[in-house]
Design a protein around this motif. Structure first.
Motif, short mmCIF file in Angstrom:
data_model
loop_
_atom_site.label_atom_id
_atom_site.label_comp_id
_atom_site.label_asym_id
_atom_site.label_seq_id
_atom_site.Cartn_x
_atom_site.Cartn_y
_atom_site.Cartn_z
N PHE A 39 13.56 51.28 127.11
CA PHE A 39 14.20 51.13 125.79
C PHE A 39 13.16 50.73 124.75
O PHE A 39 13.13 51.29 123.65
N PHE A 40 12.29 49.78 125.09
CA PHE A 40 11.24 49.36 124.16
C PHE A 40 10.30 50.52 123.83
O PHE A 40 9.87 50.68 122.68
N LEU A 41 9.97 51.34 124.83
CA LEU A 41 9.11 52.49 124.58
C LEU A 41 9.77 53.49 123.63
O LEU A 41 9.14 53.99 122.70
N ILE A 42 11.05 53.74 123.84
CA ILE A 42 11.78 54.66 122.95
C ILE A 42 11.80 54.11 121.53
O ILE A 42 11.53 54.83 120.56
N VAL A 43 12.09 52.81 121.39
CA VAL A 43 12.10 52.20 120.06
C VAL A 43 10.72 52.28 119.42
O VAL A 43 10.58 52.60 118.24
N GLY A 44 9.68 52.03 120.21
CA GLY A 44 8.33 52.12 119.68
C GLY A 44 8.01 53.50 119.14
O GLY A 44 7.46 53.64 118.04
N TRP A 45 8.36 54.52 119.88
CA TRP A 45 8.11 55.88 119.41
C TRP A 45 8.96 56.23 118.20
O TRP A 45 8.51 56.94 117.29
N LEU A 46 10.20 55.74 118.15
CA LEU A 46 11.02 55.96 116.96
C LEU A 46 10.44 55.25 115.74
O LEU A 46 10.50 55.77 114.63
N LEU A 47 9.86 54.06 115.96
CA LEU A 47 9.20 53.36 114.85
C LEU A 47 7.98 54.14 114.35
O LEU A 47 7.70 54.13 113.15
N VAL A 48 7.27 54.80 115.25
CA VAL A 48 6.17 55.66 114.83
C VAL A 48 6.72 56.76 113.92
O VAL A 48 6.18 57.03 112.84
N THR A 49 7.81 57.38 114.34
CA THR A 49 8.43 58.46 113.56
C THR A 49 8.90 57.96 112.19
O THR A 49 8.60 58.57 111.15
N ILE A 50 9.62 56.85 112.19
CA ILE A 50 10.14 56.29 110.93
C ILE A 50 8.99 55.84 110.04
O ILE A 50 8.99 56.10 108.83
N GLY A 51 8.00 55.19 110.63
CA GLY A 51 6.86 54.72 109.84
C GLY A 51 6.08 55.86 109.21
O GLY A 51 5.63 55.76 108.06
N ALA A 52 5.90 56.95 109.94
CA ALA A 52 5.20 58.11 109.39
C ALA A 52 6.01 58.72 108.25
O ALA A 52 5.45 59.09 107.21
N GLY A 53 7.31 58.79 108.42
CA GLY A 53 8.18 59.30 107.36
C GLY A 53 8.16 58.42 106.13
O GLY A 53 8.08 58.91 104.99
#
Length: 137
Positions: free
Chosen positions: A102-116
Motif C-alpha cells: 500500500f505504501f509503495l502504491i501511494v508513493g508512486w501515486l505521489l510521484v504522479t501527482i507531484g509531477a502533474g
C-alpha cells in the motif's frame, strides 16, 4: 526536509541495491526461495527510483520527498516481511507486506501527482510571464 531527503534517498537506494543483489543471489542458489526473489526484485526496482527522486529538483517534481519516504517505508515493509518469512518463518508483523505494498502504491501515486502539480505550476508561470510580456509592449 529536501536536504535530508537528498541524503536519505541515496543511502536507502544503496542499501536496497545491495540487499536486492544479495537476495537475488540467494534465490538463484537456494531451493524454493520465491519470497526472497520477490523481495529482491522490489528492492532492486526501488533503488534507482530513489536515486532519481533525490536528483530531481522540487520544481520538477512536487511532493518528491513524501513520495520517496513512502517508497522507502513500503520497500522496507514489503521486502523485509517477505525476506523474514522466507528465512525465519516469522512475519515482521501481521499484514506488513500488504501494508508495504500500500505504501509503495501511494508513493508512486505521489510521484504522479507531484509531477502533474509541477507541470501545472510551470504552465501557470509561463502564462503569467506571457501576459506580462504582452502588456509590457
Amino acid at each position: 526536509m529536501a536536504v535530508g531527503f537528498q541524503v536519505l534517498a541515496p543511502m536507502a537506494a544503496g542499501l536496497f541495491g545491495a540487499l536486492g543483489v544479495g537476495g537475488a543471489a540467494l534465490a538463484a542458489h537456494g531451493g524454493d526461495n520465491r519470497l526472497i526473489a520477490i523481495a529482491a526484485a522490489i528492492a532492486l526496482v526501488h533503488a534507482p527510483a530513489l536515486l532519481t527522486l533525490a536528483a530531481v529538483p522540487d520544481e520538477h517534481l512536487r511532493l518528491r520527498a513524501a513520495a520517496g519516504l513512502f517508497l522507502i517505508v513500503g520497500t522496507i515493509l514489503f521486502s523485509g516481511d517477505l525476506a523474514i518469512r522466507s528465512l525465519g518463518g516469522e512475519r515482521l508483523f501481521v499484514n506488513a507486506a500488504p501494508t508495504g505494498g500500500f505504501f509503495l502504491i501511494v508513493g508512486w501515486l505521489l510521484v504522479t501527482i507531484g509531477a502533474g502539480m509541477a507541470a501545472l505550476r510551470r504552465r501557470h508561470h509561463e502564462r503569467l510571464h506571457a501576459r506580462e510580456g504582452i502588456h509590457g509592449i
